[in-house]
Design an enzyme around this catalytic site. Structure first.
Site, PDB file in Angstrom:
ATOM      1  N   ASP A  64       0.951  -1.317  -0.192  1.00 34.23           N
ATOM      2  CA  ASP A  64      -0.040   0.020   0.092  1.00 34.23           C
ATOM      3  C   ASP A  64       0.908   1.182  -0.002  1.00 34.23           C
ATOM      4  O   ASP A  64       0.228   2.427  -0.186  1.00 34.23           O
ATOM      5  CB  ASP A  64      -0.956   0.166   1.074  1.00 34.23           C
ATOM      6  CG  ASP A  64      -0.379  -0.085   2.672  1.00 34.23           C
ATOM      7  OD1 ASP A  64       0.845  -0.054   2.549  1.00 34.23           O
ATOM      8  OD2 ASP A  64      -1.152  -0.227   3.621  1.00 34.23           O
ATOM      9  N   SER A  65       2.238   0.914  -0.070  1.00 34.52           N
ATOM     10  CA  SER A  65       3.211   2.155  -0.020  1.00 34.52           C
ATOM     11  C   SER A  65       2.855   2.761  -1.274  1.00 34.52           C
ATOM     12  O   SER A  65       3.442   4.037  -1.849  1.00 34.52           O
ATOM     13  CB  SER A  65       4.532   1.642  -0.003  1.00 34.52           C
ATOM     14  OG  SER A  65       4.886   0.392  -0.655  1.00 34.52           O
ATOM     15  N   ASP A 103      -0.944  -6.298  -0.354  1.00 28.97           N
ATOM     16  CA  ASP A 103      -1.356  -5.420   0.787  1.00 28.97           C
ATOM     17  C   ASP A 103      -2.785  -5.348   0.736  1.00 28.97           C
ATOM     18  O   ASP A 103      -3.370  -4.722  -0.422  1.00 28.97           O
ATOM     19  CB  ASP A 103      -0.725  -4.167   1.024  1.00 28.97           C
ATOM     20  CG  ASP A 103       0.417  -4.058   1.946  1.00 28.97           C
ATOM     21  OD1 ASP A 103       0.265  -4.994   3.121  1.00 28.97           O
ATOM     22  OD2 ASP A 103       1.252  -3.179   1.983  1.00 28.97           O
ATOM     23  N   GLU A 135      -2.260  -5.717   8.456  1.00 30.15           N
ATOM     24  CA  GLU A 135      -1.692  -5.056   9.594  1.00 30.15           C
ATOM     25  C   GLU A 135      -2.371  -5.269  10.867  1.00 30.15           C
ATOM     26  O   GLU A 135      -3.734  -5.077  10.757  1.00 30.15           O
ATOM     27  CB  GLU A 135      -1.413  -3.428   9.219  1.00 30.15           C
ATOM     28  CG  GLU A 135      -0.622  -3.350   8.208  1.00 30.15           C
ATOM     29  CD  GLU A 135      -0.338  -1.501   7.898  1.00 30.15           C
ATOM     30  OE1 GLU A 135       0.355  -1.231   6.973  1.00 30.15           O
ATOM     31  OE2 GLU A 135      -0.800  -0.828   8.708  1.00 30.15           O
ATOM     32  N   GLU A 201       8.497  -4.190  11.541  1.00 31.51           N
ATOM     33  CA  GLU A 201       8.666  -2.657  11.026  1.00 31.51           C
ATOM     34  C   GLU A 201       9.015  -1.667  12.092  1.00 31.51           C
ATOM     35  O   GLU A 201       8.092  -1.560  13.097  1.00 31.51           O
ATOM     36  CB  GLU A 201       7.489  -1.869  10.199  1.00 31.51           C
ATOM     37  CG  GLU A 201       7.802  -0.656   9.506  1.00 31.51           C
ATOM     38  CD  GLU A 201       7.060  -0.042   8.543  1.00 31.51           C
ATOM     39  OE1 GLU A 201       7.183   0.825   7.938  1.00 31.51           O
ATOM     40  OE2 GLU A 201       6.021  -1.039   8.089  1.00 31.51           O
TER      41      GLU A 201
END
Length: 283
Positions: A64-65, A103, A135, A201
């Site tokens: 999703d970056s 993602d 996430e 992360e």
């Protein structure tokens, strides 16, 4: 490729293996057992996916970056399922060996296991993704369990989870002090729920090492020190395209500088009349 090829024995190595079939979650598990470390990079289009795939990168993440490096937003929050599905499909088409992980973007899985299943099914059916990433810790266990029960491999993500950046009050290291015990508990719960790996992360190195030792599934570090089983970076970061990369980013190339030089050379030759020559023209 016939369906029979997907049940052959795992590759001997993850990184640098030859294309013959796709890397699978069984291969990922076998690498953990061997103590093999491996790289993962992001990809968002077919051409870069082909380059990374041919280089032997075993896992490509359509992150999703993309919200920032493709669409120009200042966080991952605005990107949608409809934004990411075409990118995921392109990466699948551009690769032959890599396991492609998609993602699930913010707002597409948090409300219920049913929502998570519907979103993940779109990525699997419409884009051809081989796994999805979510996430969060114990709060998303029902979602993880629902996906795994449906046959969808799940990569988990703990520590600094960018979709929760507003709750964290910014991009900060996670897991210091007592919160490290919570992260460890989350990791073990996700493993128990069936996740095949977990991204860590921006967590302290010692905590990442302890989590890696405690789990039978691989950990994938990004700003989590050298003790994780794998490491991941956004490809624009490692290639030197990002103007202000995070501390954990090592720049392996100056692609921004090289692109600047090339486009200036092109522009200079166009304005001077040096390009195109007969070599680049048709008779």
């Amino acid at each position: 490729m016939s369906s029979a090829t997907s049940v052959t024995s795992p590759s001997t190595t993850l990184y640098g293996g030859k294309a013959g079939r796709r890397v699978t979650v069984r291969d990922i598990a076998a690498a953990k057992e061997r103590g093999e470390r491996w790289p993962m990079v992001t990809a968002y289009d077919a051409m870069t996916a082909r380059v990374f795939d041919e280089a032997g990168i075993p896992v490509l993440l359509v992150g999703d970056s993309a919200a920032m490096v493709v669409y120009g937003y200042d966080s991952t929050l605005p990107v949608s399922v409809d934004d990411l599905i075409p990118l995921t499909a392109a990466v699948v088409r551009g690769s032959a060996r890599a396991l492609v992980v998609a993602d699930l973007p913010f707002g597409s899985y948090q409300s219920s296991p049913q929502q998570a299943l519907e979103t993940a099914a779109r990525f699997m059916k419409e884009a051809g993704a081989h796994a999805v990433k979510l996430e969060g810790g114990r709060r998303i266990l029902p979602q993880v369990e629902a996906l795994v029960s449906a046959g969808i491999p799940v990569m988990a993500h703990l520590g600094l989870t960018p979709q929760s950046v507003n709750a964290f009050g910014g991009y900060r290291v996670q897991g210091r002090g007592q919160s490290g015990d919570e992260l460890m508990a989350d990791a073990k719960a996700l493993e128990h729920a069936g996740a095949f790996s977990v991204v860590l992360e921006c967590v302290p190195t010692d905590l990442a090492g302890r989590v890696t030792s405690a789990l039978s599934i691989p950990t994938i570090g990004i700003g989590a020190g050298p003790d994780c089983d794998a490491q991941v970076l956004v490809w624009q970061d490692l290639m030197g395209l990002t103007q202000r990369p995070a501390k954990f980013v090592k720049k392996y190339s100056d692609l921004a500088g090289e692109m600047d030089r090339a486009v200036r050379d092109f522009a200079d030759e166009v304005t001077s009349g040096a390009f195109p020559t007969a070599e680049h023209s048709y008779s």
